[in-house]
Scaffold this active site. Structure first.
Site, PDB file in Angstrom:
ATOM      1  N   ASP A 140       6.555   8.346   0.939  1.00 46.49           N
ATOM      2  CA  ASP A 140       5.322   7.829   1.531  1.00 46.49           C
ATOM      3  C   ASP A 140       4.479   7.101   0.499  1.00 46.49           C
ATOM      4  O   ASP A 140       3.848   7.726  -0.340  1.00 46.49           O
ATOM      5  CB  ASP A 140       4.520   8.990   2.138  1.00 46.49           C
ATOM      6  CG  ASP A 140       3.289   8.493   2.879  1.00 46.49           C
ATOM      7  OD1 ASP A 140       3.116   7.268   3.005  1.00 46.49           O
ATOM      8  OD2 ASP A 140       2.497   9.330   3.330  1.00 46.49           O
ATOM      9  N   ASP A 148       3.004  -1.681   3.167  1.00 45.50           N
ATOM     10  CA  ASP A 148       3.148  -0.282   3.562  1.00 45.50           C
ATOM     11  C   ASP A 148       4.542  -0.013   4.092  1.00 45.50           C
ATOM     12  O   ASP A 148       4.995  -0.650   5.032  1.00 45.50           O
ATOM     13  CB  ASP A 148       2.112   0.051   4.643  1.00 45.50           C
ATOM     14  CG  ASP A 148       2.147   1.515   4.999  1.00 45.50           C
ATOM     15  OD1 ASP A 148       2.349   2.350   4.103  1.00 45.50           O
ATOM     16  OD2 ASP A 148       1.985   1.843   6.200  1.00 45.50           O
TER      17      ASP A 148
END
Ligand SMILES: *[C@@H]1O[C@H](CO)[C@@H](O)[C@H](O)[C@H]1NC(C)=O
Ligand SMILES: *[C@@H]1O[C@H](CO)[C@@H](O)[C@H](O)[C@H]1NC(C)=O
Length: 492
Positions: free
Chosen positions: A174, A376
């Site tokens: 992440d 992202d």
């Protein structure tokens, strides 16, 4: 209406290191529902039937570029799609969510990122420390730890080894959060959900220690700290989708490669004794954000603040995550790395234009991109300012019109969809994204369409942060160093 500050990364006081990401397929499902969907192995982000290469076997010949980078000063991890056949630990209780579910979760993640970027997700922050606000005038813009600091949309996993002797743990990557964690023994349902690997057992590791409350590492947790219990430092992370993890902040040896040549000796992570939400199947999370607690930051001494990844374009193939390399950006199209002081976890760049079929999409003032673009790995679909999205859509539709593909119903946030079922070969206009300084990403078909739909969507408003999602990043090597982000096509 850009409402946050963008500052050159020169002011970053910490070097960043690694990255990978996750994507949130199960983010809207209660754990027991996700668990009940056993067997549905694939959610499909492959674009059309004619290209769909979903399969049950992993083509794991391994990316050539990763092999080249494998040497003593960098650590290369095999990266796989969480729900595909290459996933290292496919739990029998784990199932892939539907594409509609993925899109719903994706929207929550995108909205959450935008709240973070604009500072409006902020407010009742903690005053226990404001690590994340290192400069700028927006010191009040802390995000409450109790309401979605990070994001629960996970998609890509790597396997690492934790403790001495080392125990394999399959963790989600992440880039949008900073505190890593694994579920720890003793812990039983419902506090811990079921996972495939045995729970990490701190009592069996000779190198494990709990972080004491007085330790600097504990204080540095800031809003992720949750006080002290039995003189052990407690942590808590709450994700954007409502899931959370809490337990004892800990340190142990982290081994990144199977050959054991990439080790972070006193890796700080959370030993999770209570998790709620949507983590089904994984053993924990490896956080690669830009703040001091992340693996990227903790490993920066060893790996020099450079990292790169390649997200595999198909579930049946693998990509890689490399800490420490490549050392040179040569061969990459690079653009400057920017920081939003409201959300310094994120890697941000400046998108400046879009082209379709080699022609710049007109009618899009550069100012609509002024909010910056977050790179992202956990967002699936790229989000564009509404004016840019509308221009892209009409240009794309016009370029597709001569081929006469029948249109298909909108799918969630995707409103430009085609029915390619009668076609063996589909021709698409190229789509390219241009960033500040001229770096260009020329997308291949899997970066243009998802499930037959144009894989872009509008964000909240012109001037809001855009997001470069993982559909568009797949198969590119994406390289980060302290001052730039680089893209290289065809890397995995
Ligand atoms: C985690 O989420 C669960 C379910 O929403 C909630 O009951 C619990 O209080 C949360 N824990 C923390 C530490 O925020
Ligand atoms: C090993 O990788 C590092 C980091 O990418 C690089 O600087 C170095 O030149 C590489 N060495 C060899 C022998 O390839």
């Amino acid at each position: 209406m850009a409402s946050f500050f963008v500052s050159p990364v020169l002011q970053l006081h910490r070097v960043l290191l690694l990255s990978w990401f996750l994507c949130a397929a199960t983010a809207l499902l209660p754990l027991h529902v996700a668990a009940a969907r056993a067997g549905a192995a694939s959610y499909v982000t492959v674009f059309t039937a004619s290209f769909a290469a979903s399969g049950t076997t992993c083509d794991d010949t391994g990316p050539a570029i990763a092999r080249r980078q494998r040497n003593g000063t960098s650590a290369v991890l095999r990266l796989a799609h969480r729900h595909g056949p290459c996933a290292p630990s496919r739990s029998s209780v784990q199932a892939g969510p539907s594409f509609a579910e993925v899109l719903r979760a994706d929207q929550r993640r995108a909205e959450y990122i935008q709240r973070r970027m604009s500072g409006s997700g902020a407010a009742r922050g903690s005053n226990k420390g404001d690590l994340q606000l290192t400069a700028g005038s927006s010191r009040s813009a802390t995000v409450p730890a109790t309401m979605g600091y990070s994001i629960g949309t996970f998609q890509y996993v790597v396997t690492v080894s934790l403790g001495t002797p080392g125990v394999s743990q399959t963790v989600e990557l992440d880039t949008g959060s900073d505190v890593s964690w694994v579920q720890c023994k003793p812990c039983s349902a419902p506090e811990c959900y079921s996972q495939k690997d045995p729970l990490f057992d701190p009592s069996k590791s000779s190198t494990y220690s709990a972080v004491s409350c007085a330790a600097e590492a504990c204080l540095e947790l800031g809003i992720f700290g949750e006080g002290c219990s039995s003189s052990q430092c407690r942590y808590v992370v709450s994700y954007g989708d409502g899931s959370n993890t809490t337990g004892v902040y800990s340190s142990d040896t982290l081994t990144l490669t199977s050959s054991g040549d990439a080790v972070v000796d006193t890796f700080l992570f959370g030993c999770g004794y209570a998790q709620a939400g949507l983590f089904a199947g994984i053993d924990g999370l490896l956080a690669l954000g830009r703040q001091s607690m992340s693996l990227k930051s903790q490993a920066s001494n060893a790996y020099g603040g450079v990292f790169s990844y390649c997200l595999p374009p198909k579930e049946t193939s693998t990509g890689y995550l490399t800490l420490g390399g490549p050392s040179s950006a040569s061969g990459f199209a690079t653009t400057g790395l920017l920081t939003a002081w409201t959300a310094p976890t994120f890697y941000m760049v400046m998108l400046t234009g879009i082209s379709v079929g080699g022609q710049q999409v007109g009618g899009v003032p550069t100012s609509v991109f002024a909010g910056g673009t977050v790179v992202d790995t956990g967002t699936v679909i790229t989000r564009l300012p509404p004016t840019a999205y509308a221009a892209l859509r009409s240009t794309f539709r016009a370029a597709m019109a001569p081929y006469g593909y029948p249109s298909a119903p909108a799918m969630g946030i995707l409103d430009t969809c085609y029915d390619f079922s009668r076609y063996g070969v589909v021709t698409l206009p190229t789509v390219a994204l241009t960033f500040s300084g001229g770096a260009t990403m020329s997308l291949e078909a899997p970066g243009i369409l998802s499930s037959g739909c144009l894989a872009f969507a509008p964000n909240g408003g012109d001037g809001d942060a855009a997001i470069l999602g993982n559909v568009q990043q797949r198969s590119f090597a994406v390289r980060f160093d302290g001052s730039s982000v680089g893209f290289m096509p065809g890397a995995c």
